[in-house]
Scaffold this motif. Structure first.
Motif, PDB file in Angstrom:
ATOM      1  N   GLY A 208      61.194  48.185  11.321  1.00 41.81           N
ATOM      2  CA  GLY A 208      61.450  47.851  12.628  1.00 41.81           C
ATOM      3  C   GLY A 208      62.005  48.986  13.484  1.00 41.81           C
ATOM      4  N   GLY A 209      62.711  48.697  14.539  1.00 39.05           N
ATOM      5  CA  GLY A 209      63.141  49.443  15.300  1.00 39.05           C
ATOM      6  C   GLY A 209      62.292  50.680  15.997  1.00 39.05           C
ATOM      7  N   GLY A 210      62.905  51.831  16.041  1.00 42.89           N
ATOM      8  CA  GLY A 210      62.037  53.103  16.517  1.00 42.89           C
ATOM      9  C   GLY A 210      60.804  52.978  15.732  1.00 42.89           C
ATOM     10  N   HIS A 211      60.578  52.787  14.586  1.00 40.05           N
ATOM     11  CA  HIS A 211      59.342  52.961  13.916  1.00 40.05           C
ATOM     12  C   HIS A 211      58.362  51.790  14.597  1.00 40.05           C
ATOM     13  N   TRP A 212      58.811  50.729  14.715  1.00 41.83           N
ATOM     14  CA  TRP A 212      57.761  49.592  15.224  1.00 41.83           C
ATOM     15  C   TRP A 212      57.549  49.971  16.775  1.00 41.83           C
ATOM     16  N   VAL A 213      58.564  50.624  17.695  1.00 42.95           N
ATOM     17  CA  VAL A 213      58.347  50.984  19.030  1.00 42.95           C
ATOM     18  C   VAL A 213      57.096  52.072  18.983  1.00 42.95           C
ATOM     19  N   GLN A 214      57.353  53.038  18.242  1.00 40.30           N
ATOM     20  CA  GLN A 214      56.091  54.253  17.950  1.00 40.30           C
ATOM     21  C   GLN A 214      54.908  53.531  17.847  1.00 40.30           C
ATOM     22  N   LEU A 215      54.845  52.850  16.714  1.00 39.53           N
ATOM     23  CA  LEU A 215      53.488  51.878  16.279  1.00 39.53           C
ATOM     24  C   LEU A 215      52.762  51.131  17.329  1.00 39.53           C
ATOM     25  N   LEU A 216      53.848  50.483  18.232  1.00 40.04           N
ATOM     26  CA  LEU A 216      53.144  49.743  19.565  1.00 40.04           C
ATOM     27  C   LEU A 216      52.600  50.888  20.443  1.00 40.04           C
ATOM     28  N   ARG A 217      52.952  52.096  20.550  1.00 34.75           N
ATOM     29  CA  ARG A 217      52.679  52.955  21.541  1.00 34.75           C
ATOM     30  C   ARG A 217      51.207  53.368  21.240  1.00 34.75           C
TER      31      ARG A 217
ATOM     32  N   VAL B  23      44.739  51.762   7.173  1.00 32.72           N
ATOM     33  CA  VAL B  23      45.911  51.568   6.996  1.00 32.72           C
ATOM     34  C   VAL B  23      46.643  52.757   8.025  1.00 32.72           C
ATOM     35  N   ILE B  24      47.618  52.336   9.101  1.00 35.15           N
ATOM     36  CA  ILE B  24      48.115  53.308   9.720  1.00 35.15           C
ATOM     37  C   ILE B  24      49.760  53.005   9.812  1.00 35.15           C
ATOM     38  N   SER B  25      50.500  53.798   9.613  1.00 27.91           N
ATOM     39  CA  SER B  25      51.953  53.644   9.520  1.00 27.91           C
ATOM     40  C   SER B  25      52.697  54.656  10.146  1.00 27.91           C
ATOM     41  N   THR B  26      53.929  54.284  11.155  1.00 26.71           N
ATOM     42  CA  THR B  26      54.727  55.312  11.428  1.00 26.71           C
ATOM     43  C   THR B  26      56.025  55.450  10.612  1.00 26.71           C
ATOM     44  N   GLY B  27      56.162  54.610   9.629  1.00 26.44           N
ATOM     45  CA  GLY B  27      57.136  54.512   8.879  1.00 26.44           C
ATOM     46  C   GLY B  27      57.929  53.534   8.436  1.00 26.44           C
ATOM     47  N   ALA B  28      58.746  53.231   7.801  1.00 29.03           N
ATOM     48  CA  ALA B  28      59.272  54.019   6.631  1.00 29.03           C
ATOM     49  C   ALA B  28      58.772  53.512   5.289  1.00 29.03           C
TER      50      ALA B  28
ATOM     51  N   LEU C 225      51.790  58.906  10.379  1.00 30.88           N
ATOM     52  CA  LEU C 225      52.373  59.499  11.677  1.00 30.88           C
ATOM     53  C   LEU C 225      53.944  59.511  11.591  1.00 30.88           C
ATOM     54  N   ASP C 226      54.353  60.910  11.146  1.00 36.26           N
ATOM     55  CA  ASP C 226      55.665  61.006  10.974  1.00 36.26           C
ATOM     56  C   ASP C 226      56.594  60.654  12.196  1.00 36.26           C
ATOM     57  N   SER C 227      57.598  60.162  12.222  1.00 34.02           N
ATOM     58  CA  SER C 227      58.395  59.501  13.215  1.00 34.02           C
ATOM     59  C   SER C 227      58.827  60.761  14.130  1.00 34.02           C
ATOM     60  N   VAL C 228      58.900  60.384  15.369  1.00 39.37           N
ATOM     61  CA  VAL C 228      58.961  61.459  16.399  1.00 39.37           C
ATOM     62  C   VAL C 228      60.828  61.889  16.219  1.00 39.37           C
ATOM     63  N   ALA C 229      61.420  60.992  15.788  1.00 39.55           N
ATOM     64  CA  ALA C 229      62.712  61.370  15.369  1.00 39.55           C
ATOM     65  C   ALA C 229      63.140  62.327  14.291  1.00 39.55           C
TER      66      ALA C 229
ATOM     67  N   GLN D 139      54.712  65.040  15.079  1.00 38.29           N
ATOM     68  CA  GLN D 139      54.517  64.953  16.464  1.00 38.29           C
ATOM     69  C   GLN D 139      55.381  66.360  16.972  1.00 38.29           C
ATOM     70  N   TRP D 140      55.652  67.334  16.055  1.00 39.00           N
ATOM     71  CA  TRP D 140      56.407  68.374  16.261  1.00 39.00           C
ATOM     72  C   TRP D 140      55.674  69.619  15.619  1.00 39.00           C
ATOM     73  N   GLU D 141      55.061  70.456  16.686  1.00 39.02           N
ATOM     74  CA  GLU D 141      54.220  71.665  16.202  1.00 39.02           C
ATOM     75  C   GLU D 141      54.952  72.533  15.143  1.00 39.02           C
ATOM     76  N   HIS D 142      56.082  72.580  15.321  1.00 38.49           N
ATOM     77  CA  HIS D 142      57.020  73.695  14.248  1.00 38.49           C
ATOM     78  C   HIS D 142      56.860  73.064  12.844  1.00 38.49           C
ATOM     79  N   LEU D 143      56.720  71.592  12.684  1.00 36.21           N
ATOM     80  CA  LEU D 143      56.701  71.033  11.275  1.00 36.21           C
ATOM     81  C   LEU D 143      55.197  71.263  10.467  1.00 36.21           C
ATOM     82  N   ALA D 144      54.352  71.612  11.485  1.00 38.55           N
ATOM     83  CA  ALA D 144      53.147  71.485  10.639  1.00 38.55           C
ATOM     84  C   ALA D 144      52.878  72.662   9.685  1.00 38.55           C
TER      85      ALA D 144
END
Length: 148
Positions: free
Chosen positions: A10-19, A80-85, A105-109, A131-136
């Motif tokens: 739930g929460g931010g993971h869900w919001v990101q999935l909806l986007r 199957v797609i997920s933003t976590g967790a 898709l790892d969380s934007v957080a 979603q962060w280039e420096h983590l790739a």
């Protein structure tokens, strides 16, 4: 029509999935998350609610694993797609066993490091994104641009 299981906590993971919904146009999308009230946000799509759990609540976690496994087996998604967790980890693993393509898709957080869940799916996610280039890294996750 390709069947997608879009699943998250739930929460931010869900919001990101909806986007990501615009990426699912033309597909049969099944949503799954922890709050039954979220169903109204995806009206017109099949929706499943499962127990909210963390790695610190062992019994609830066991119940959630069972529920998520049932959802994946019942729906038999092609993707199957997920933003976590944790529910996403379970769904990707079971989906992969059943022949689905898997996307994490790892969380934007997660700005400073990839998530623990992301590290757990790296061996069986067909596509692992940050979603962060420096983590790739060459071993993953990949950076294809910030989508959120």
């Amino acid at each position: 029509m390709k069947k997608i299981l879009a699943i998250s906590s739930g929460g931010g993971h869900w919001v990101q999935l909806l986007r990501l919904r615009s990426a699912f146009e033309g597909c049969d999308v099944v949503y799954a998350t922890v709050q039954s009230s979220y169903a109204e946000q995806v009206s017109g799509s099949r929706f499943y609610q499962f127990t909210d759990a963390t790695r610190w609540s062992r019994w609830a976690l066991l119940k959630m694993v069972f529920q998520v496994c049932l959802i994946v087996v019942r729906e038999r998604p092609e993707v199957v797609i997920s933003t976590g967790a944790a529910p996403g980890v379970v769904a990707l693993r079971v989906g992969k066993l059943l022949g689905a393509k898997t996307v994490w898709l790892d969380s934007v957080a997660n700005v400073e490091q990839v998530s623990l869940s992301g590290l757990r799916v790296r061996g069986f996610a067909d596509l692992w994104l940050t979603q962060w280039e420096h983590l790739a890294t060459d071993e993953g996750p990949r950076y294809e641009g910030g989508v959120l």
